[in-house]
Design a protein around this motif. Structure first.
Motif, PDB file in Angstrom:
ATOM      1  N   TYR A 184      10.843  -0.550  -1.972  1.00 38.86           N
ATOM      2  CA  TYR A 184       9.843  -1.611  -2.007  1.00 38.86           C
ATOM      3  C   TYR A 184      10.448  -2.913  -2.541  1.00 38.86           C
ATOM      4  O   TYR A 184      10.255  -3.992  -1.956  1.00 38.86           O
ATOM      5  CB  TYR A 184       8.664  -1.184  -2.884  1.00 38.86           C
ATOM      6  N   LYS A 185      11.193  -2.811  -3.629  1.00 37.57           N
ATOM      7  CA  LYS A 185      11.821  -4.009  -4.206  1.00 37.57           C
ATOM      8  C   LYS A 185      12.845  -4.600  -3.257  1.00 37.57           C
ATOM      9  O   LYS A 185      12.947  -5.825  -3.111  1.00 37.57           O
ATOM     10  CB  LYS A 185      12.464  -3.655  -5.548  1.00 37.57           C
ATOM     11  N   SER A 186      13.615  -3.738  -2.602  1.00 32.64           N
ATOM     12  CA  SER A 186      14.624  -4.223  -1.663  1.00 32.64           C
ATOM     13  C   SER A 186      13.969  -4.907  -0.464  1.00 32.64           C
ATOM     14  O   SER A 186      14.438  -5.942   0.016  1.00 32.64           O
ATOM     15  CB  SER A 186      15.503  -3.061  -1.200  1.00 32.64           C
ATOM     16  N   GLY A 189       2.853   6.044  -3.033  1.00 32.97           N
ATOM     17  CA  GLY A 189       4.011   6.926  -3.184  1.00 32.97           C
ATOM     18  C   GLY A 189       4.650   7.314  -1.865  1.00 32.97           C
ATOM     19  O   GLY A 189       5.365   8.322  -1.787  1.00 32.97           O
ATOM     20  N   LEU A 190       4.420   6.525  -0.802  1.00 29.74           N
ATOM     21  CA  LEU A 190       5.009   6.822   0.503  1.00 29.74           C
ATOM     22  C   LEU A 190       6.425   6.279   0.624  1.00 29.74           C
ATOM     23  O   LEU A 190       7.218   6.770   1.433  1.00 29.74           O
ATOM     24  CB  LEU A 190       4.136   6.253   1.621  1.00 29.74           C
ATOM     25  N   PHE A 227       0.831  -1.199   0.000  1.00 33.07           N
ATOM     26  CA  PHE A 227       0.000   0.000   0.000  1.00 33.07           C
ATOM     27  C   PHE A 227       0.869   1.255   0.000  1.00 33.07           C
ATOM     28  O   PHE A 227       0.628   2.205  -0.756  1.00 33.07           O
ATOM     29  CB  PHE A 227      -0.908  -0.011   1.231  1.00 33.07           C
ATOM     30  N   ALA A 228       1.887   1.267   0.864  1.00 31.16           N
ATOM     31  CA  ALA A 228       2.763   2.436   0.974  1.00 31.16           C
ATOM     32  C   ALA A 228       3.453   2.731  -0.345  1.00 31.16           C
ATOM     33  O   ALA A 228       3.605   3.895  -0.739  1.00 31.16           O
ATOM     34  CB  ALA A 228       3.798   2.219   2.076  1.00 31.16           C
ATOM     35  N   CYS A 252      10.032   6.514   6.662  1.00 30.57           N
ATOM     36  CA  CYS A 252       9.253   7.103   5.562  1.00 30.57           C
ATOM     37  C   CYS A 252       7.805   7.330   5.947  1.00 30.57           C
ATOM     38  O   CYS A 252       7.187   8.321   5.540  1.00 30.57           O
ATOM     39  CB  CYS A 252       9.325   6.207   4.324  1.00 30.57           C
ATOM     40  N   ILE A 253       7.226   6.413   6.733  1.00 34.37           N
ATOM     41  CA  ILE A 253       5.808   6.529   7.050  1.00 34.37           C
ATOM     42  C   ILE A 253       5.574   7.279   8.358  1.00 34.37           C
ATOM     43  O   ILE A 253       4.423   7.524   8.735  1.00 34.37           O
ATOM     44  CB  ILE A 253       5.117   5.151   7.110  1.00 34.37           C
TER      45      ILE A 253
END
Length: 477
Positions: free
Chosen positions: A240-242, A233-234, A228-229, A273-274
């Motif tokens: 995300y891939k890592s 674009g969060l 979701f994040a 980040c979040i």
């Protein structure tokens, strides 16, 4: 003023000895503090005793359909938590009244009619469950402990007794509904009622299906917060891939090997980040974790990072109004423990303390200190069982909810492996896209609510009413 305190204590003694002798009680409420004039709908509140020796006393609010109560569906509604009072659903989501939007000035909060109430086409029972939630209480220490399974048994017993005392509604179509954590027990209670009907339990409950909003369903749900994040674009595509490769698709802290340094480092970057994102609805100002419906392991932040000051906070500006309103409303609501609250109220006046001092001690909108044990973590098999029996279901998600992301809900819906009969498409209200939907051969409808959070009706009440009205009337979204 002290003589008044003594007088109320004496009155309390007489009231308690008379009201507590009855294991079932109900009464109509025609007026509520803060609402101008008589209520324009039928409201009943009461207690029903369940469990061993009826030592669990469950409190409910019942509102008749404002259209055709003789024929319209009846729905039992549970809020999440576990431990969130059903007043959350009544005042903040789908009930016929809500707090006025004027800035709170220290006086009694104002109540107004909600034009988008689901009681426009259904009678709804808002139930405080499990025991210890809202105004529901135990008469013994032993009865104060409960589990997911006991919660469901109590709910089923409650409904059978409620229909026995309200036989005029027993033939109406019956649905169960709830949101957040209620996604677990509502599914199980629906199955219990179905099984009870099959073995001939009386009264026969005219069960038709269930409605779930942003529902907790299976353990892997919080893994989807990462997806979701990224989609919102969060976090970057690279992170995300890592995360996916280093953590192997598992992001729950209790299942991560601490020796996997790369995964732990990536999760730390993710948390940074979040930080500052309001997970109930990522579009809203951050208010910390105060009064969240559900805390998931990967979403907890260090204590020093849990709060940010904001002048536009739903938690402070809306949820906390109920703490100012409850002490004034308990007499009207026929609350058995009203005398305790009155004593606290007078003490606070004598000591110039805040009006919430006593009420927080005795009543919480969400009680996260229940004597409660979670025993069920995955209700997908219950959905499968109910699908095989042909019950209808509406599963909806606010698409800006990061607590239980819509991707996780769609994942288990797809995992049931029923064929699609109405492919993914937009559904509209007033010519505008209100969300997206897909329907399946097991009579299950999934829908997103565009811009909705956790839970969707709080943020998009008009759209959610339209969604519910179409579904309950057997119309396509």
């Amino acid at each position: 003023m002290y003589w008044l305190l003594i007088f109320i204590v004496i009155i309390c003694f007489h009231v308690s000895t008379s009201t507590l002798t009855s294991n079932s009680s109900a009464g109509r409420v025609k007026y509520l503090p803060g609402f101008q004039g008589p209520l324009p709908f039928y409201l009943e509140t009461g207690y029903v005793g369940v469990g061993e020796n009826e030592d669990v006393q469950l409190f409910y609010y019942f509102i008749q359909s404002e259209s055709d109560p003789d024929n319209d569906p009846v729905m039992l509604w549970l809020s999440g938590g576990p431990g969130c009072s059903s007043i959350s659903g009544l005042l903040f989501e789908i009930g016929p009244i809500e707090f006025g939007d004027e800035h709170y000035n220290g006086s009694l909060p104002t109540l107004v009619s909600r034009p988008n109430s689901w009681t426009k086409m259904a009678s709804i029972i808002f139930l405080d469950l499990p025991v210890g939630t809202g105004f529901s209480y135990a008469r013994t220490a032993r009865a104060s402990y409960s589990t997911d399974n006991q919660l469901c048994d109590h709910a089923y017993e409650f409904m059978r007794k409620w229909f026995e005392s309200h036989p005029e509604f027993v033939s109406n179509p019956f649905y169960l509904g709830g949101d957040s954590y209620a996604g677990l027990p509502v599914t199980m209670i629906t199955s219990l009622i179905s099984d009870g009907n099959e073995v001939g339990n009386k009264p026969y409950i005219n069960l038709k299906g269930y409605v779930l909003g942003n529902p907790l369903t299976f353990p892997e749900e919080d893994n989807y917060a990462i997806r979701f994040a990224n989609g919102m674009g969060l976090i970057s595509d690279e992170l995300y891939k890592s995360l996916f490769h280093t953590c192997h698709g598992e992001y729950r802290l209790e299942y991560i090997n601490t020796s996997n340094i790369e995964c732990c480092q990536n999760l730390e970057l993710y948390q940074k980040c979040i930080y500052g994102i309001q997970r109930a609805n990522v579009l809203e100002p951050y208010c910390g974790d105060h009064e969240q419906f559900l805390f998931l392991p990967t979403q907890k932040l260090p204590k020093e990072q849990q709060y940010l000051s904001t002048s536009e906070c739903r938690v402070i500006d809306t949820y906390e109004l109920v703490y100012y309103w409850i002490p004034e409303a308990m007499l009207a609501l026929h609350i058995r423990k009203v005398c305790i609250f009155l004593v606290y109220r007078i003490i606070s006046l004598l000591t110039h303390a805040t009006t919430t001092q006593g009420t927080v001690t005795e009543w919480k909108r969400c009680n996260h200190n229940l004597n409660y044990t979670i025993t069920v973590y995955d209700v997908k098999p219950y959905h499968q069982k109910l699908s095989m029996k042909g019950y209808r279901s509406l599963i909806y998600s606010g698409d800006h909810d990061m607590i239980i992301p819509h991707q996780s809900t769609l994942a288990w819906v797809k995992d049931l492996n029923y064929s699609v009969i109405d492919q993914w498409r937009s559904w509209k209200h007033n010519g505008q896209i209100a969300g997206y939907t897909e329907s399946y051969s097991n009579m299950m409808t999934f829908a997103t609510v565009k811009g909705g959070g956790h839970t969707a009706p709080e943020y998009k009440p008009e759209e959610c009413l339209v969604m519910f009205k179409r579904w309950i009337s057997y119309q396509p979204l």
